[in-house]
Design a protein around this motif. Structure first.
Motif, PDB file in Angstrom:
ATOM      1  N   ALA A 145     -10.468   3.875  -0.280  1.00  0.00           N
ATOM      2  CA  ALA A 145      -9.777   3.450  -1.501  1.00  0.00           C
ATOM      3  C   ALA A 145      -8.282   3.478  -1.240  1.00  0.00           C
ATOM      4  O   ALA A 145      -7.760   4.476  -0.739  1.00  0.00           O
ATOM      5  N   ALA A 146      -7.604   2.374  -1.548  1.00  0.00           N
ATOM      6  CA  ALA A 146      -6.156   2.278  -1.357  1.00  0.00           C
ATOM      7  C   ALA A 146      -5.498   1.877  -2.671  1.00  0.00           C
ATOM      8  O   ALA A 146      -6.046   1.069  -3.427  1.00  0.00           O
ATOM      9  N   VAL A 147      -4.324   2.457  -2.936  1.00  0.00           N
ATOM     10  CA  VAL A 147      -3.537   2.038  -4.099  1.00  0.00           C
ATOM     11  C   VAL A 147      -2.343   1.231  -3.621  1.00  0.00           C
ATOM     12  O   VAL A 147      -1.731   1.529  -2.588  1.00  0.00           O
ATOM     13  N   LEU A 148      -2.018   0.179  -4.385  1.00  0.00           N
ATOM     14  CA  LEU A 148      -0.973  -0.759  -3.978  1.00  0.00           C
ATOM     15  C   LEU A 148      -0.019  -1.037  -5.120  1.00  0.00           C
ATOM     16  O   LEU A 148      -0.426  -1.129  -6.288  1.00  0.00           O
ATOM     17  N   PRO A 183       0.821  -1.206   0.000  1.00  0.00           N
ATOM     18  CA  PRO A 183       0.000   0.000   0.000  1.00  0.00           C
ATOM     19  C   PRO A 183       0.857   1.259   0.000  1.00  0.00           C
ATOM     20  O   PRO A 183       1.817   1.373   0.756  1.00  0.00           O
ATOM     21  N   GLU A 184       0.506   2.186  -0.858  1.00  0.00           N
ATOM     22  CA  GLU A 184       1.242   3.443  -0.948  1.00  0.00           C
ATOM     23  C   GLU A 184       0.458   4.580  -0.297  1.00  0.00           C
ATOM     24  O   GLU A 184       0.986   5.367   0.436  1.00  0.00           O
ATOM     25  N   SER A 185      -0.829   4.669  -0.607  1.00  0.00           N
ATOM     26  CA  SER A 185      -1.660   5.703  -0.017  1.00  0.00           C
ATOM     27  C   SER A 185      -3.106   5.224  -0.005  1.00  0.00           C
ATOM     28  O   SER A 185      -3.444   4.228  -0.649  1.00  0.00           O
ATOM     29  N   PHE A 186      -3.955   5.944   0.727  1.00  0.00           N
ATOM     30  CA  PHE A 186      -5.384   5.635   0.714  1.00  0.00           C
ATOM     31  C   PHE A 186      -6.153   6.904   1.034  1.00  0.00           C
ATOM     32  O   PHE A 186      -5.593   7.914   1.487  1.00  0.00           O
ATOM     33  N   LEU A 222      -2.673  -1.954  -8.132  1.00  0.00           N
ATOM     34  CA  LEU A 222      -4.045  -2.325  -7.781  1.00  0.00           C
ATOM     35  C   LEU A 222      -4.741  -1.169  -7.059  1.00  0.00           C
ATOM     36  O   LEU A 222      -4.104  -0.408  -6.325  1.00  0.00           O
ATOM     37  N   LEU A 223      -6.034  -1.081  -7.274  1.00  0.00           N
ATOM     38  CA  LEU A 223      -6.904  -0.206  -6.512  1.00  0.00           C
ATOM     39  C   LEU A 223      -7.832  -1.101  -5.691  1.00  0.00           C
ATOM     40  O   LEU A 223      -8.548  -1.930  -6.256  1.00  0.00           O
TER      41      LEU A 223
END
Length: 229
Positions: free
Chosen positions: A133-136, A120-123, A154-155
């Protein structure tokens, strides 16, 4: 550091020594009632809890346990929960998790974890507090010859039901997605795709989200994203 806004100018109010720089304080969030601040202590797998009284910050000494290496941290809009996403040891495709922390008055207690995916980078949390919503990375940030390399990130969409959150949807997105945000009305999600220099758009549809065909190209590699609300 505590900053204040005064007549359109920013002024420095206070700096507080919180931990050794090697611990990496990576993010900070203020409670909606303006009484508490939480800060990510990445290398110790904790959040620091600070009290805010007017123009003064003080460290309560309380440390909240989280899933490994917390990075982004946010309060839910109602102030009842804190969410933070951790990347564990960062081993490429190992599944990582979101930590849910319940607030009851002045007490903050880790109450559960939501499986996400790898890296995970941010959400972000929707303005109504019902979706996340999280981006990975999903291995897209590794070298092409790495056996765990993938060509896309990925979202992950997760949803709140009472005090619990559940993972609802996993969608492909561009490589190395570094930022994600809900639009102010909460019906769209915008994702930054770093090497592709573009923003991808997703719209709420039925019980989930779908990607829209339009993409917004930007001149540089996007790394930070926010929305005025």
């Amino acid at each position: 550091s505590l900053l204040g806004f005064d007549g359109g100018r920013i002024r420095h109010i206070q700096s507080l020594s919180l931990t050794d720089p090697a611990i990496e304080v990576t993010d900070v969030a203020v409670s909606p009632d303006d009484r508490f601040v939480v800060a990510s202590l990445t290398k110790t797998n904790q959040l620091a809890l600070l009290r805010k009284e007017g123009d003064r910050l003080s460290d309560t000494g309380r440390r909240i346990s989280t899933y490994g290496k917390p990075y982004r941290v946010m309060f839910t809009p109602d102030g009842r929960q804190v969410l933070t996403a951790g990347a564990g040891n960062g081993n490429g495709l190992d599944a990582d998790a979101l930590t849910v922390i319940q607030r009851k008055g002045d007490a903050f207690v880790t109450s559960g974890f939501v499986p996400l995916a790898a890296g995970p980078e941010s959400f972000d949390i929707s303005p109504d507090g019902q979706w996340g919503a999280a981006v990975l990375m999903n291995g897209s940030n590794t070298a092409p010859n790495n056996p765990i390399h993938t060509d896309h990130g990925l979202l992950v969409l997760f949803r709140r039901r009472g005090d619990a959150w559940t993972r609802e949807q996993v969608l492909p997105t561009g490589a190395i997605p570094e930022g994600v945000v809900f639009t102010p009305e909460g019906n769209h999600v915008v994702v930054q795709c770093h090497p592709d220099r573009e923003l991808r758009l997703y719209r709420r549809s039925g019980a989930g989200f779908v990607e829209l065909p339009r993409r917004i190209h930007v001149p540089g590699m996007p790394s930070g994203l926010g929305a005025a609300r």
